[in-house]
Design a protein around this motif. Structure first.
Motif, mmCIF file in Angstrom:
data_model
loop_
_atom_site.group_PDB
_atom_site.id
_atom_site.type_symbol
_atom_site.label_atom_id
_atom_site.label_comp_id
_atom_site.label_asym_id
_atom_site.label_seq_id
_atom_site.Cartn_x
_atom_site.Cartn_y
_atom_site.Cartn_z
ATOM 1 N N GLY A 126 11.909 -16.454 -30.337
ATOM 2 C CA GLY A 126 10.838 -16.939 -31.195
ATOM 3 C C GLY A 126 10.887 -18.423 -31.499
ATOM 4 N N ARG A 127 11.780 -19.184 -30.827
ATOM 5 C CA ARG A 127 11.934 -20.603 -31.149
ATOM 6 C C ARG A 127 10.836 -21.460 -30.529
ATOM 7 N NH1 ARG A 127 17.172 -19.029 -29.804
ATOM 8 N NH2 ARG A 127 16.739 -19.707 -27.675
ATOM 9 N N GLY A 128 10.311 -21.071 -29.373
ATOM 10 C CA GLY A 128 9.355 -21.917 -28.668
ATOM 11 C C GLY A 128 9.987 -23.198 -28.186
ATOM 12 N N ALA A 129 11.279 -23.128 -27.861
ATOM 13 C CA ALA A 129 12.028 -24.314 -27.440
ATOM 14 C C ALA A 129 13.276 -23.858 -26.694
ATOM 15 C CB ALA A 129 12.421 -25.161 -28.651
ATOM 16 N N LEU A 130 13.961 -24.825 -26.069
ATOM 17 C CA LEU A 130 15.254 -24.521 -25.466
ATOM 18 C C LEU A 130 16.242 -24.064 -26.533
ATOM 19 C CD1 LEU A 130 15.635 -27.639 -23.130
ATOM 20 C CD2 LEU A 130 15.285 -25.301 -22.351
ATOM 21 N N PRO A 131 17.226 -23.214 -26.155
ATOM 22 C CA PRO A 131 17.390 -22.537 -24.868
ATOM 23 C C PRO A 131 16.516 -21.288 -24.785
ATOM 24 C CG PRO A 131 19.198 -21.966 -26.317
ATOM 25 C CD PRO A 131 18.354 -22.964 -27.072
ATOM 26 N N PHE A 132 16.208 -20.874 -23.563
ATOM 27 C CA PHE A 132 15.442 -19.645 -23.352
ATOM 28 C C PHE A 132 15.780 -19.077 -21.977
ATOM 29 C CE2 PHE A 132 12.648 -23.228 -22.230
ATOM 30 C CZ PHE A 132 12.328 -22.935 -20.914
ATOM 31 N N ILE A 133 15.353 -17.834 -21.755
ATOM 32 C CA ILE A 133 15.590 -17.148 -20.483
ATOM 33 C C ILE A 133 14.261 -16.705 -19.910
ATOM 34 C CG2 ILE A 133 16.713 -15.207 -19.327
ATOM 35 C CD1 ILE A 133 18.731 -15.153 -21.643
ATOM 36 N N VAL A 134 14.010 -17.031 -18.657
ATOM 37 C CA VAL A 134 12.866 -16.508 -17.917
ATOM 38 C C VAL A 134 13.382 -15.349 -17.074
ATOM 39 C CG1 VAL A 134 11.123 -16.999 -16.159
ATOM 40 C CG2 VAL A 134 11.700 -18.738 -17.863
ATOM 41 N N ARG A 135 12.839 -14.166 -17.300
ATOM 42 C CA ARG A 135 13.302 -12.974 -16.580
ATOM 43 C C ARG A 135 12.377 -12.728 -15.386
ATOM 44 N NH1 ARG A 135 17.326 -11.111 -19.588
ATOM 45 N NH2 ARG A 135 17.323 -11.496 -21.829
ATOM 46 N N GLY A 136 12.749 -13.324 -14.270
ATOM 47 C CA GLY A 136 11.918 -13.245 -13.078
ATOM 48 C C GLY A 136 11.938 -11.869 -12.446
ATOM 49 N N THR A 137 10.804 -11.485 -11.877
ATOM 50 C CA THR A 137 10.684 -10.191 -11.190
ATOM 51 C C THR A 137 10.247 -10.360 -9.742
ATOM 52 O OG1 THR A 137 8.394 -9.942 -11.952
ATOM 53 C CG2 THR A 137 10.122 -9.017 -13.356
ATOM 54 N N GLY A 138 10.193 -11.601 -9.257
ATOM 55 C CA GLY A 138 9.813 -11.832 -7.871
ATOM 56 C C GLY A 138 8.347 -12.130 -7.669
ATOM 57 N N SER A 139 7.522 -11.849 -8.676
ATOM 58 C CA SER A 139 6.088 -12.144 -8.575
ATOM 59 C C SER A 139 5.530 -12.320 -9.976
ATOM 60 C CB SER A 139 5.336 -11.026 -7.848
ATOM 61 O OG SER A 139 5.380 -9.821 -8.595
ATOM 62 N N VAL A 140 4.364 -12.958 -10.043
ATOM 63 C CA VAL A 140 3.678 -13.182 -11.323
ATOM 64 C C VAL A 140 2.203 -12.813 -11.135
ATOM 65 C CG1 VAL A 140 3.014 -14.869 -13.084
ATOM 66 C CG2 VAL A 140 5.262 -15.023 -12.002
ATOM 67 N N ARG A 141 1.676 -12.082 -12.081
ATOM 68 C CA ARG A 141 0.290 -11.625 -11.992
ATOM 69 C C ARG A 141 -0.684 -12.795 -11.929
ATOM 70 N NH1 ARG A 141 0.109 -9.334 -16.618
ATOM 71 N NH2 ARG A 141 -1.052 -10.955 -17.717
ATOM 72 N N GLY A 142 -0.515 -13.765 -12.838
ATOM 73 C CA GLY A 142 -1.446 -14.889 -12.900
ATOM 74 C C GLY A 142 -2.724 -14.520 -13.626
ATOM 75 N N GLY A 143 -3.771 -15.314 -13.421
ATOM 76 C CA GLY A 143 -5.044 -15.074 -14.081
ATOM 77 C C GLY A 143 -5.464 -16.250 -14.940
ATOM 78 N N ALA A 144 -6.163 -15.961 -16.021
ATOM 79 C CA ALA A 144 -6.718 -17.003 -16.884
ATOM 80 C C ALA A 144 -5.883 -17.148 -18.146
ATOM 81 C CB ALA A 144 -8.152 -16.673 -17.249
ATOM 82 N N VAL A 145 -5.779 -18.388 -18.620
ATOM 83 C CA VAL A 145 -5.017 -18.653 -19.829
ATOM 84 C C VAL A 145 -5.642 -19.834 -20.558
ATOM 85 C CG1 VAL A 145 -3.393 -20.198 -18.642
ATOM 86 C CG2 VAL A 145 -2.694 -19.061 -20.754
ATOM 87 N N THR A 146 -5.655 -19.750 -21.884
ATOM 88 C CA THR A 146 -6.114 -20.843 -22.734
ATOM 89 C C THR A 146 -4.923 -21.350 -23.539
ATOM 90 O OG1 THR A 146 -8.362 -19.958 -22.912
ATOM 91 C CG2 THR A 146 -7.662 -21.505 -24.618
ATOM 92 N N LEU A 147 -4.738 -22.659 -23.574
ATOM 93 C CA LEU A 147 -3.624 -23.228 -24.327
ATOM 94 C C LEU A 147 -4.023 -24.573 -24.911
ATOM 95 C CD1 LEU A 147 -0.887 -24.828 -22.063
ATOM 96 C CD2 LEU A 147 -3.134 -24.226 -21.220
ATOM 97 N N ASP A 148 -3.248 -25.022 -25.868
ATOM 98 C CA ASP A 148 -3.412 -26.341 -26.470
ATOM 99 C C ASP A 148 -2.352 -27.259 -25.877
ATOM 100 O OD1 ASP A 148 -3.624 -28.621 -27.993
ATOM 101 O OD2 ASP A 148 -3.455 -27.623 -29.938
ATOM 102 N N ALA A 149 -2.776 -28.175 -25.014
ATOM 103 C CA ALA A 149 -1.853 -29.099 -24.350
ATOM 104 C C ALA A 149 -1.923 -30.485 -24.969
ATOM 105 C CB ALA A 149 -2.166 -29.168 -22.859
ATOM 106 N N SER A 150 -2.369 -30.590 -26.225
ATOM 107 C CA SER A 150 -2.498 -31.913 -26.845
ATOM 108 C C SER A 150 -1.142 -32.555 -27.128
ATOM 109 C CB SER A 150 -3.326 -31.819 -28.133
ATOM 110 O OG SER A 150 -2.746 -30.901 -29.043
ATOM 111 N N ALA A 151 -0.055 -31.775 -27.104
ATOM 112 C CA ALA A 151 1.278 -32.348 -27.298
ATOM 113 C C ALA A 151 1.846 -32.909 -26.013
ATOM 114 C CB ALA A 151 2.235 -31.304 -27.867
ATOM 115 N N SER A 152 1.406 -32.394 -24.858
ATOM 116 C CA SER A 152 1.927 -32.870 -23.581
ATOM 117 C C SER A 152 1.068 -32.365 -22.427
ATOM 118 C CB SER A 152 3.374 -32.410 -23.369
ATOM 119 O OG SER A 152 3.829 -32.796 -22.084
#
Length: 432
Positions: A142-168
């Motif tokens: 729940g930190r939204g920051a390092l450190p974190f773990i990405v649990r890869g499964t070999g593929s990603v569904r993808g699709g549409a996403v909305t985000l606020d990128a005003s910080a970077s």
């Protein structure tokens, strides 16, 4: 561990120098990520070798990608479609902590990310939330920051996403770079204040197209990348134009002339904006086929400038402002409070300690020059602060730049190049 402090050499007359700069960090790291899953071996010609790019190369190696040095000149990148469990050291590199997680989501197994202490304070929440929306399992407590773990499964569904990128803008670039490998591609919509450093997104889109990706950016604040195999690359990396800024600034400070060799006629690098800024401050700026030349013309003035799209220039422009004739207002850079350090607070504190009158605004700095006195210029583990201190030191003998080695993040040979520009012997000890 902090590196030694460095007494920035004062100029004893007008400089007259030609500088050959190494490649762009931004381009090097983008092409590394694209090459990691391309359809064949890629060749990156004259890439930058700095802490940030070496961290990126090591991150890819940890995932199973081969990055081989060719005679200290080029990198050959052999892609991997069978990436596995790994641990990634991000250091203080925003490109590593943001560009690699979307790629790591394609690995088979967990990929652990961590970095320098200050890296744990840099914003990652929007990027991690976006990846979750696209189907990626991430554990960050729940930190939204390092450190974190990405649990890869070999593929990603993808699709549409909305985000606020005003910080970077890196939040958008990160998703774009891996989007072709997701099952449904990715459609990104930015919602919020204007995205900072738009040229960096343009750079990402152009690099993707160089690799054969189908990218649609015709709609404002929306980017669509179709799924598909990327082509291998054979690319010449442009000189880093943001790293050119302190050398070009030296022409104004010393009343001299500096030429940066191989300045591109066309580029997506945000650092190209330095040409217009120096012209407005009163320099003679000339772009020719063999490079960019900046010459001083009877002093230089302050400026009112919006650096929203080229915020990495802020420290050097602020240093120039403290030495200019008349006040300067830098606007549009509230987001750099979340860079390697809070750059607005750091610049206000250090330029103020020298004697300048500096006021932080909501989105920038108001700088009124006054006579400056030497002191220690603290750098806060920020490479751009080293460059700003060096510019001040040209005109204020005795300025000591703290922890000069932090400049190795993007330009390990900085002090040697600086000494050469001034016609001095190379600085003692190359920055490692």
């Amino acid at each position: 561990m902090p590196s030694p402090d460095w007494t920035s050499p004062a100029a004893d007359g007008p400089v007259d120098a030609t500088i050959d700069l190494p490649g762009s960090k931004s381009l090097t790291n983008r092409f590394l990520v694209l090459a990691a899953r391309a359809g064949g071996v890629s060749r990156l010609r004259s890439p930058l070798r700095s802490r940030d790019t070496l961290l990126m190369a090591d991150a890819l190696r940890s995932l199973g990608v081969e990055v081989d040095d060719v005679d200290g000149e080029d990198w050959l990148v052999t892609p991997s479609d069978a990436m596995g469990e790994a641990a990634v050291d991000c250091g203080l590199a925003g490109t590593v902590m943001r560009f690699v997680p979307p790629l790591a989501a394609l690995a088979q197994g967990p990929v652990r990310f961590d970095g320098d202490p200050h890296a744990r304070t840099r914003p990652m929440g929007p990027a991690l939330s976006a990846l979750r929306t696209l189907g990626v399992d991430i554990d960050d407590d729940g930190r939204g920051a390092l450190p974190f773990i990405v649990r890869g499964t070999g593929s990603v569904r993808g699709g549409a996403v909305t985000l606020d990128a005003s910080a970077s803008s890196q939040f958008i670039s990160a998703l774009l770079l891996s989007a072709p490998h997701y099952d449904a591609g990715v459609t990104i919509h930015h919602e919020g204040k204007p995205v900072p450093s738009q040229p960096h997104i343009d750079m990402t889109v152009e690099a993707l197209r160089d690799a054969g990706a189908d990218v649609d950016d015709t709609e404002a604040n929306t980017w669509r990348v179709e799924p598909g195999q990327l082509n291998s690359l054979d690319v010449q990396i442009e000189p880093d134009l943001s790293n050119a800024a302190p050398f070009l600034a030296a022409a104004l400070v010393t009343g001299g002339r500096v030429r940066i060799a191989s300045w591109p006629q066309h580029t997506t690098q945000a650092g190209d904006e330095i040409r217009d800024i120096l012209d407005e401050m009163g320099a003679d700026v000339s772009l020719a086929r063999d490079g960019l030349t900046v010459s001083a013309v009877d002093g230089f003035s302050g400026v009112d400038v919006d650096l929203h799209d080229a915020s990495e220039l802020t420290p050097v422009v602020a240093a120039l402002a403290a030495l200019a004739e008349g006040p300067t207002l830098i606007r549009g850079v509230a987001h750099i409070r979340g860079h390697e350090t809070d750059r607005l607070a750091a610049l206000a504190r250090e330029l103020g300690a020298l004697g300048a009158l500096v006021t932080e605004t909501e989105d920038g700095l108001h700088i009124r020059p006054r006579p400056l006195s030497p002191t220690t210029f603290h750098t806060y583990a920020d490479h751009r602060m080293v460059m700003a201190g060096a510019v001040i030191g040209l005109a204020v003998p005795g300025v000591v730049v703290e922890d000069v080695g932090t400049v190795a993040k993007t330009l390990p040979t900085f002090t040697d190049l600086w000494a050469g520009m001034l016609g001095r012997a190379a600085a003692q000890g190359r920055i490692a």
